[in-house]
Scaffold this motif. Structure first.
Motif: not given
Length: 269
Positions: A70-76, A126-146
């Motif tokens: 077993w090797q412990e390491m972050p996803w990326a 925010f009432a998004f129905t898809r990710l593209a709805d974030m464009v043009g807003t001030d929404f702050r989205l966390g994404i995990q590397l890799g």
């Protein structure tokens, strides 16, 4: 007649048998990535890794007379090590054309969609129905590397306005606290991981699951092309299928995932 029988003198068969067993064991040690990841992998009370993917891979390799290291390491980092042939197996990967250049993939072993989660405060703005709805807003989205979040995300990340909405993270677990503190508005997460982590952190009422599903591709075991063979992958697939058939897959998953499992779909019923 086997190689060992042919070349071992009769009087030395016990010694040769021990050498044979040692040689076979030495040729089947597989390094496997794990990290603190909700129900899928975590450090148990005994200090050793456990969780759904850990116990699934451990049992599959045991049936193949292999041992897991077993090797412990972050996803990326896991992806980088897999591509370099320094890591043999990375559980829970989704297949992409880019990853297929350096990895083989097992049969599906888990199905849990990637979903957009928001803080309760953000869900009221925010009432998004898809990710593209974030464009043009001030929404702050966390994404995990890799992490592979699906086709829509892959296209949107090329858009500079959408990219400006994102904040790369090494650890998803720590990001839930950022939502609670108002430093992030949302986070894309595997649904099962979110269930478990939010419950463990006491944040189930502070974070809201939205209807935005970014991908529903199954989770697979990714195996480095530099350290595995197609024959090994085929044997692994047969072993995993046998575990589906005999009920052990379902028992292992239900030990860690808080739902009744369908062995046919590898998902919650």
């Amino acid at each position: 007649m086997s190689y060992w029988t042919r070349w071992c003198p009769v009087g030395a068969m016990l010694m040769c048998g021990a050498l044979q067993a040692g040689a076979m064991a030495a040729t089947c040690n597989k390094s496997v990535r794990w990290y603190d990841d909700g129900a899928y992998s975590y450090r148990g009370a005994d200090g050793q890794p456990t969780g759904f993917y850990v116990e699934l891979v451990r049992e599959a390799l045991r049936r193949m007379d292999c041992a897991a290291q077993w090797q412990e390491m972050p996803w990326a980092r896991g992806l980088v090590e897999l591509e370099a042939g320094k890591l043999d197996i990375l559980p829970g990967a989704r297949k992409t054309p880019e990853r297929e250049k350096f990895a083989y993939f097992s049969r599906p072993v888990n199905r849990s969609p990637n979903v957009l989660f928001m803080s309760k405060a953000a869900s009221q703005r925010f009432a998004f129905t898809r990710l593209a709805d974030m464009v043009g807003t001030d929404f702050r989205l966390g994404i995990q590397l890799g992490v592979a979040y699906g086709a829509e995300y892959d296209e949107l990340i090329k858009n500079s306005d959408f990219l400006a909405r994102t904040q790369p993270l090494t650890s998803r677990r720590s990001a839930w606290g950022l939502l609670q503190m108002g430093r992030l508005d949302g986070l894309i997460s595997d649904e099962v991981s979110a269930w478990v982590e939010l419950q463990n952190l006491g944040l189930s009422n502070a974070v809201v699951k939205t209807r935005v599903v970014t991908s529903d591709d199954p989770g697979l075991l990714a195996l480095s092309r530099l350290s595995n063979t197609p024959e090994f992958v085929a044997t692994l697939d047969r072993t995993l299928q046998a575990m589906m058939n005999d009920g052990s897959y379902k028992r292992i998953r239900e030990r860690f995932v808080p739902c009744v499992t369908s062995a046919e779909t590898q998902a919650c019923r």
